[in-house]
Design a protein around this motif. Sequence first.
Motif, PDB file in Angstrom:
ATOM      1  N   TYR A 144      -5.047  -5.509   6.251  1.00 38.86           N
ATOM      2  CA  TYR A 144      -3.839  -4.751   5.942  1.00 38.86           C
ATOM      3  C   TYR A 144      -2.980  -4.692   7.190  1.00 38.86           C
ATOM      4  CZ  TYR A 144      -6.502  -0.867   7.957  1.00 38.86           C
ATOM      5  OH  TYR A 144      -7.246  -0.073   8.788  1.00 38.86           O
TER       6      TYR A 144
ATOM      7  N   SER B 211      -1.365  -5.140   2.007  1.00 39.68           N
ATOM      8  CA  SER B 211      -2.697  -5.741   2.111  1.00 39.68           C
ATOM      9  C   SER B 211      -2.681  -7.142   1.541  1.00 39.68           C
ATOM     10  CB  SER B 211      -3.723  -4.899   1.345  1.00 39.68           C
ATOM     11  OG  SER B 211      -3.860  -3.632   1.935  1.00 39.68           O
TER      12      SER B 211
ATOM     13  N   ASP C 239       0.838  -1.200   0.000  1.00 34.97           N
ATOM     14  CA  ASP C 239       0.000   0.000   0.000  1.00 34.97           C
ATOM     15  C   ASP C 239       0.872   1.248   0.000  1.00 34.97           C
ATOM     16  OD1 ASP C 239      -2.278  -1.632   0.133  1.00 34.97           O
ATOM     17  OD2 ASP C 239      -2.148  -1.703   2.309  1.00 34.97           O
TER      18      ASP C 239
END
Length: 84
Positions: A60, A49, A30
Amino acid sequence: MSVLERAGLRDSAKVFGELQKQGWEHSQWDYCNIVQASADKVHVDTRFSRFRADGSLIGYYKSLYILTKEKGRWGIEFRSSYAE
């Protein structure tokens, strides 16, 4: 805490097999933010994630990676993560 003294000591089939039992199909970064760096060490604040095959989110996980350069090669020296 697990200490791996060299590459190849972690059984990837066991690690990924357990994730697959939970429905995991793939992961993605991410973000990866360098928070400190020198010529031979970098601290990276990350979050990744995990997803199922249908694209639904499993979860996540924030992590901190410390990468170091030894004998001309970069590698992960340490990882602290909230991932299971």
